[in-house]
Design an enzyme around this catalytic site. Structure first.
Site, mmCIF file in Angstrom:
data_model
loop_
_atom_site.group_PDB
_atom_site.id
_atom_site.type_symbol
_atom_site.label_atom_id
_atom_site.label_comp_id
_atom_site.label_asym_id
_atom_site.label_seq_id
_atom_site.Cartn_x
_atom_site.Cartn_y
_atom_site.Cartn_z
ATOM 1 N N ARG A 84 -59.970 2.592 22.523
ATOM 2 C CA ARG A 84 -60.099 4.024 22.212
ATOM 3 C C ARG A 84 -60.773 4.760 23.369
ATOM 4 O O ARG A 84 -62.013 4.799 23.460
ATOM 5 C CB ARG A 84 -60.914 4.191 20.938
ATOM 6 N N ARG A 107 -49.653 -0.441 25.266
ATOM 7 C CA ARG A 107 -51.122 -0.325 25.270
ATOM 8 C C ARG A 107 -51.806 -1.499 24.582
ATOM 9 O O ARG A 107 -53.027 -1.619 24.636
ATOM 10 C CB ARG A 107 -51.567 0.998 24.640
ATOM 11 N N HIS A 185 -52.075 8.858 28.028
ATOM 12 C CA HIS A 185 -52.879 9.456 26.952
ATOM 13 C C HIS A 185 -54.338 9.582 27.406
ATOM 14 O O HIS A 185 -55.263 9.061 26.805
ATOM 15 C CB HIS A 185 -52.778 8.546 25.722
ATOM 16 N N ASP A 230 -53.603 19.464 18.117
ATOM 17 C CA ASP A 230 -52.690 18.353 18.387
ATOM 18 C C ASP A 230 -51.330 18.963 18.704
ATOM 19 O O ASP A 230 -50.496 19.163 17.824
ATOM 20 C CB ASP A 230 -52.611 17.431 17.154
ATOM 21 N N GLU A 289 -52.513 15.010 28.101
ATOM 22 C CA GLU A 289 -51.670 13.848 28.372
ATOM 23 C C GLU A 289 -50.372 14.243 29.078
ATOM 24 O O GLU A 289 -49.523 14.915 28.485
ATOM 25 C CB GLU A 289 -51.359 13.163 27.037
HETATM 26 O O1 TA6 Z 1 -51.660 12.238 21.496
HETATM 27 C C1 TA6 Z 1 -52.127 12.805 20.335
HETATM 28 C C2 TA6 Z 1 -51.921 11.829 19.195
HETATM 29 O O2 TA6 Z 1 -50.583 11.521 19.046
HETATM 30 C C3 TA6 Z 1 -52.566 12.367 17.920
HETATM 31 O O3 TA6 Z 1 -51.593 12.726 16.973
HETATM 32 C C4 TA6 Z 1 -53.469 11.234 17.460
HETATM 33 O O4 TA6 Z 1 -52.850 10.410 16.572
HETATM 34 C C5 TA6 Z 1 -53.781 10.541 18.769
HETATM 35 O O5 TA6 Z 1 -52.602 10.585 19.496
HETATM 36 C C6 TA6 Z 1 -54.371 9.160 18.687
HETATM 37 O O6 TA6 Z 1 -53.438 8.232 18.315
HETATM 38 P P1 TA6 Z 1 -53.889 6.696 18.078
HETATM 39 O O7 TA6 Z 1 -52.646 5.975 17.700
HETATM 40 O O8 TA6 Z 1 -54.466 6.211 19.394
HETATM 41 O O9 TA6 Z 1 -54.946 6.719 17.016
#
Ligand code: TA6
Length: 332
Positions: A84, A107, A185, A230, A289
């Site tokens: 994370r 990932r 991301h 988002d 991103e």
């Molecule tokens: O990039 C934004 C997003 O798609 C949000 O909708 C949120 O879900 C975030 O990514 C984090 O996603 P994850 O799968 O890492 O919890």
């Protein structure tokens, strides 16, 4: 915390027992939970760290030793969970835009050091870099029946800029094309989210993930934050700026082959709902991103796609702490 040094993973393949030292500025170490990590150091002091798990950049520091990326204090460094924070790579699927797990599988796969990197399109003589490679496992082929080579170069420039260049080649032998979406991301570390502005996305169309991807148009001013965001901005300029007034710092994102940009902050409720994220950590991070989402990329066998992002952290030029975005976005 000092990381245990490990021999150069390339040099110690079965055939080659003699260990050749890694290139200058590159170190192979053990990171959290003993996961393999590569540390890149530029002689002027900036640094980057990349885990082979996920091909995941988890640290980018300037020559003052200040961390520029956000990694949650609750991040889990253990497969199959994605780390994370830092720069997770979303491939071959962004978010839930397909039948795979959210954000695809790159990932949470183990990447390798690329023993035979293909010639690099740009001159990297003055950069410290590492080449990683990801190829599908038998297991992967069951979920995503395609053969590919994903080469990732992570490079640190003399000015401390961080460059990620992805080259994805379709190596299917059955003549089949494949299609994917993609994102870097990136989690930027910010002083206080309510003091941050994003420049370069004004008046653009975006898909709002909080309204079932309804297509909307952004208003004319810089983007500021006072609640969960988002959004997938479509066909953005190649440069976007994140202004952190309190830190008098501006992040500049330059991107190539990645027409879209996602902006995400979970704010308080979503923050509480994520086990690997601290309740208040949303105040100190922002994801911007570089992505290819609206028009998925299709590659025929033998074809290769390239997606590159270059991150810079520049001190704010105005003594008032305000940076003139027009200068940044129009500048080189
Ligand atoms: O990039 C934004 C997003 O798609 C949000 O909708 C949120 O879900 C975030 O990514 C984090 O996603 P994850 O799968 O890492 O919890």
């Amino acid at each position: 915390m000092s990381s245990e040094k490990v021999p150069n993973p390339i040099a110690t393949t079965a055939a080659n027992t003699k260990t050749t030292p890694p290139p200058h500025g590159v170190e192979f170490v053990k990171g959290v939970n003993g996961l393999d990590k590569v540390v890149l150091r530029d002689p002027r002091g900036s640094l980057a760290e990349v885990y082979l798990y996920g091909g995941h950049v988890t640290s980018w520091k300037n020559d003052q030793g200040e961390e520029l990326l956000f990694v949650s204090n609750k991040a889990i460094f253990k497969p199959p969970k994605a780390i994370r924070g830092g720069i997770p790579i979303c491939f071959p699927q962004f978010s839930n835009l397909g039948s795979l797990d959210a954000h695809g599988f790159a990932r949470n796969r183990f990447w390798s050091i690329d023993p035979d990197p293909s010639p690099f399109p740009t001159n990297t003589s003055n950069k410290v870099f590492v080449d990683l490679i990801l190829k599908p496992t038998e297991e992967d082929i069951k979920t995503w029946p395609h053969s590919y080579e994903f080469r990732l170069r992570v490079a640190l420039g003399p000015g401390g800029d961080l460059m990620l260049t992805s080259r994805i080649r379709n190596t299917n032998s059955d003549g089949k094309p494949f299609t994917f979406t993609f994102a870097y991301h990136t989690y930027f570390s910010v002083s206080d989210i309510s003091e941050v502005r994003v420049e370069g996305l004004e008046t653009l169309d975006y898909l709002d993930n909080m309204q079932n991807r309804k297509r909307c148009t952004e208003q004319g001013d810089a983007i500021t934050f006072e609640s969960e965001v988002d959004k997938i901005y479509l066909s953005t300029p190649t440069k976007i700026a994140i202004l952190d007034h309190e830190k008098k710092r501006t992040f500049v994102i330059r991107k190539d082959g990645l027409p879209d940009a996602v902006v995400w902050n979970p704010w308080d409720k979503k923050a509480k709902a994520m086990a690997d994220f601290g309740d208040d950590e949303y105040k100190h991070m922002l994801c911007v991103e570089a992505a290819a989402i609206e028009r998925p990329i299709t590659l025929k066998p033998g074809e290769e796609w390239r997606g590159r992002q270059e991150l810079s952290a520049v001190p704010s030029s105005y003594c008032s702490g305000q940076l003139d975005p027009r200068k940044v976005l129009q500048g080189s």
